[in-house]
Design a protein around this motif. Sequence first.
Motif, PDB file in Angstrom:
ATOM      1  N   ALA A  33      21.732  -7.751  26.197  1.00 52.53           N
ATOM      2  CA  ALA A  33      21.547  -8.531  24.964  1.00 52.53           C
ATOM      3  C   ALA A  33      20.474  -7.908  24.077  1.00 52.53           C
ATOM      4  O   ALA A  33      20.619  -7.819  22.852  1.00 52.53           O
ATOM      5  CB  ALA A  33      21.188  -9.973  25.328  1.00 52.53           C
ATOM      6  N   CYS A  37      21.062  -6.376  20.251  1.00 52.49           N
ATOM      7  CA  CYS A  37      20.274  -6.798  19.083  1.00 52.49           C
ATOM      8  C   CYS A  37      19.615  -5.611  18.390  1.00 52.49           C
ATOM      9  O   CYS A  37      19.573  -5.519  17.158  1.00 52.49           O
ATOM     10  CB  CYS A  37      19.221  -7.829  19.524  1.00 52.49           C
ATOM     11  N   ALA A  41      20.318  -4.276  14.633  1.00 51.20           N
ATOM     12  CA  ALA A  41      19.211  -4.096  13.683  1.00 51.20           C
ATOM     13  C   ALA A  41      19.250  -2.707  13.057  1.00 51.20           C
ATOM     14  O   ALA A  41      19.015  -2.536  11.842  1.00 51.20           O
ATOM     15  CB  ALA A  41      17.881  -4.337  14.386  1.00 51.20           C
TER      16      ALA A  41
END
Length: 208
Positions: A33, A37, A41
């Motif tokens: 996870a 992320c 980004a």
Amino acid sequence: SSEAFWSTNPCTSRYPPRAAAMARRSGSLLLAAVSACAALAFLSCAFVPGPQAAPAPEVMNFNSAIAASAVLPVLTMLAEDAEAKYGDSRRWSAVLVPLTTLVIPAVAMGIFTIYVSSDDAFYQFRAGHPRGMREEKELYSNPLYAGRKNPMEGLVNKDDFEKGLDEAWERAKPKGSTVTVKDKLKELSTQNSPHWWRNEHGVADVGC
């Protein structure tokens, strides 16, 4: 030991390995996870923002001084030295030295000598010269050249020309004008300048 305890206890021998596997799986999911992320980004920076979020474009004013300062080094590299080359000086010297020291002085002194030594020198360019007026009278005394200075010379029918000029003037003249072609032609035929060199020498009617 703990391994012997978990292996010998029948009540707990089935659960601790599963709990360890779940712990390892939850750690892997957490790491995945966090990686997802971070990737999202980084990917968000690769897309162009929408029109509403785009910053207003900056207005750039052209500065001629900056442009000239940028071009000046290029021009100085392309330009040649500001000094005469040896071949150029020899070529111009071969032309200008004889022209300014021999040709022009010789021509000027020759013209001055002819002008001083003769009264008839360059009489064709001297208004009112006796020899020029004498030759002009002899020329216009010939029937082939008589009347060459008359503005109406060459008209086949002078009366028809004046009639057509009068009709054209009546159509084109301004409203209220009292000028007539007949009166104007008569005025022009007698109008003459007393300061004209031909009137001063009495030869104004030569060739008319």
